[in-house]
Design an enzyme around this catalytic site. Structure first.
Site, PDB file in Angstrom:
ATOM      1  N   PRO A  30     -46.361 -63.902 -41.684  1.00 17.55           N
ATOM      2  CA  PRO A  30     -46.912 -65.158 -41.568  1.00 17.55           C
ATOM      3  C   PRO A  30     -47.052 -65.750 -40.289  1.00 17.55           C
ATOM      4  CG  PRO A  30     -44.887 -64.769 -43.087  1.00 17.55           C
ATOM      5  CD  PRO A  30     -45.132 -63.721 -42.020  1.00 17.55           C
ATOM      6  N   GLU A  31     -48.198 -66.225 -39.863  1.00 19.31           N
ATOM      7  CA  GLU A  31     -48.295 -67.134 -38.739  1.00 19.31           C
ATOM      8  C   GLU A  31     -48.437 -68.564 -39.147  1.00 19.31           C
ATOM      9  OE1 GLU A  31     -49.020 -66.258 -35.291  1.00 19.31           O
ATOM     10  OE2 GLU A  31     -48.925 -64.060 -35.397  1.00 19.31           O
TER      11      GLU A  31
ATOM     12  N   HIS B 267     -37.805 -57.039 -53.672  1.00 15.91           N
ATOM     13  CA  HIS B 267     -36.809 -57.612 -52.736  1.00 15.91           C
ATOM     14  C   HIS B 267     -36.634 -59.083 -52.822  1.00 15.91           C
ATOM     15  CE1 HIS B 267     -37.348 -54.279 -50.432  1.00 15.91           C
ATOM     16  NE2 HIS B 267     -38.840 -53.994 -50.590  1.00 15.91           N
TER      17      HIS B 267
ATOM     18  N   ARG C 226     -37.883 -57.422 -45.243  1.00 16.17           N
ATOM     19  CA  ARG C 226     -37.166 -56.995 -44.031  1.00 16.17           C
ATOM     20  C   ARG C 226     -35.726 -58.299 -43.626  1.00 16.17           C
ATOM     21  NH1 ARG C 226     -42.090 -55.762 -40.468  1.00 16.17           N
ATOM     22  NH2 ARG C 226     -40.606 -55.630 -38.916  1.00 16.17           N
TER      23      ARG C 226
ATOM     24  N   ARG D 258     -42.617 -74.296 -14.946  1.00 12.19           N
ATOM     25  CA  ARG D 258     -41.914 -72.865 -15.317  1.00 12.19           C
ATOM     26  C   ARG D 258     -42.004 -71.908 -14.471  1.00 12.19           C
ATOM     27  NH1 ARG D 258     -39.405 -72.380 -20.738  1.00 12.19           N
ATOM     28  NH2 ARG D 258     -38.627 -74.705 -21.002  1.00 12.19           N
TER      29      ARG D 258
END
Length: 289
Positions: free
Chosen positions: A2-3, A96, A117, A163
DNA sequence: ACGGGCGCCTGCCAGC
DNA sequence: TGCTGGCAGGCGCCCG
C-alpha cells in the site's frame, strides 16, 4: 504494497464503515500484529472493548481512529502486506487474519486486520501533549505528506538544501516528507529527470519545486485510479491498484525502453532494495559517477 | 544531532 | 521434482 493513495482509500473506507460504532470484542490472533502496543495483546483487547470509534485520520501511511472522549486512538500501519477489511460476521477467516474487532450494533459486519508478512500492526496511544490534529504521540516525528493542505513546501525545500544526504534518501525520510515509498520515489525522480544519488543540497529551488510537483502528480493519479472502489463493503486494499499496471514509468522496468527517450532502463541495488532509472534522462552526479 | 545501514517477516520464483 | 536463496520494502532502531 500500500502506498499513500491506497492508505487514504482505506481511511475513507473506515470512515464509511466503522465510524460511530462501539467495540464489544477484540481478538488478537498474532502477537506480532500488536508489537507496537507495549502492554501486549490482552491489554490491547481489554482497553479497546467498550470504546466508540470516531472518524479515521491519516498522516503519511499511518492511520488512526480516535476513541470517543478518551484522547486515545487506535493507531494502524499496513506495512508491506496489511489489509483492513470490513467483513460479514461469520465469513471464513482469512489465512493471515491477525486481529478481529466486533461491534455492538446490528450492522452484521466486523473489522479485520489481515497481514501476511506482519510488518504492519495496531496499537493504542495517547495523543501528543500539544494535541495537534489528535496525532498519536508515537508518530509525532512523522512529517505531513505532500497531499496535506498544511504541508509547507518552502520549509521542505529549505530542509533539502540544509541536509547532507541524497535525494532519494530524503524522499523516503519520514521526518522530512511522509507517504513516499520506493515506487513513488523512483517515479517522481524519473519525471523530474533526477538521479537518485543527487545531493539534496545541489537542488535549486525551481528543481525541488518541480520534484515536489511530480510527487504530488504521481500520488494524485493513483488516488483517482483507486478512489472509485472505496465505498464497497470490502474496505480495500489488496495493495495492487490497477494504476501500477498501466502507469509506471520507472519502477520495475529494468531493460525496458525509457518512455521518454527509448534508452533501456537500469536497476541499481540501493539500500537493500532497488532503484530504477533512465541512464540518459537521469544522469548520475559527478561526485558519485 | 545527524546521517548511514541493518533487521524484521513470509511468499514467490528463478535456478540448480 | 524439490530445495535453496534472493528478492520484495516501510520504518524503527542502533551505531558512529
Amino acid at each position: 504494497m500500500p502506498e499513500l493513495p491506497e492508505v487514504e482509500v482505506v481511511r475513507r473506507g473506515l470512515e464509511r464503515w466503522v465510524a460511530g460504532r462501539t467495540v464489544t470484542e477484540v481478538e488478537v490472533l498474532h502477537p506480532r500484529a500488536v508489537r507496537r502496543h507495549p502492554a501486549g495483546g490482552e491489554d490491547f483487547a481489554a482497553r479497546l472493548k467498550g470504546q466508540r470509534f470516531e472518524v479515521a485520520r491519516r498522516r503519511g501511511k499511518y492511520l488512526w481512529v480516535p476513541l470517543a472522549e478518551t484522547g486515545t486512538s487506535v493507531l494502524g500501519h499496513l506495512g508491506m502486506s496489511g489489509q483492513l477489511l470490513v467483513q460479514p460476521e461469520g465469513a471464513p477467516d482469512e489465512k493471515h487474519l491477525r486481529i478481529r474487532i466486533r461491534f455492538d450494533d446490528s450492522a452484521g459486519t466486523e473489522l479485520r486486520f489481515v497481514d501476511q508478512r506482519t510488518f504492519g500492526g495496531l496499537s493504542l496511544h495517547d495523543q501528543t501533549p500539544d494535541g495537534t490534529d489528535g496525532l498519536p504521540d508515537v508518530i509525532g516525528h512523522i512529517a505531513r505528506d505532500p497531499l496535506d493542505p498544511a504541508f509547507d513546501d518552502a520549509a521542505f525545500q529549505s530542509a533539502l538544501r540544509l541536509r547532507r544526504t541524497t535525494i532519494k534518501r530524503a524522499l523516503l525520510d519520514q521526518s522530512l516528507i511522509s507517504g513516499v515509498g520506493n515506487i513513488y520515489a523512483d517515479e517522481a525522480l524519473w519525471r523530474s529527470k533526477l538521479h537518485y544519488d543527487r545531493p539534496t543540497a545541489s537542488l535549486t529551488r525551481p528543481r525541488s519545486a518541480e520534484l515536489l510537483g511530480h510527487v504530488r502528480d504521481v500520488m494524485n493519479a493513483a488516488l483517482v485510479a483507486g478512489g472509485t472502489s472505496f465505498d464497497s463493503l470490502y474496505v480495500n486494499v489488496n495493495g495492487e491498484s490497477g494504476y501500477f499496471d498501466r502507469s509506471l514509468d520507472a519502477y520495475g522496468r529494468e531493460d525496458e525502453p525509457c518512455h521518454r527517450c527509448g534508452t533501456p532502463m537500469r536497476r541499481r541495488a540501493w539500500m537493500n532494495r532497488s532503484s530504477y532509472f533512465c541512464p540518459r534522462c537521469q544522469r548520475p552526479p559527478r561526485t558519485t559517477a
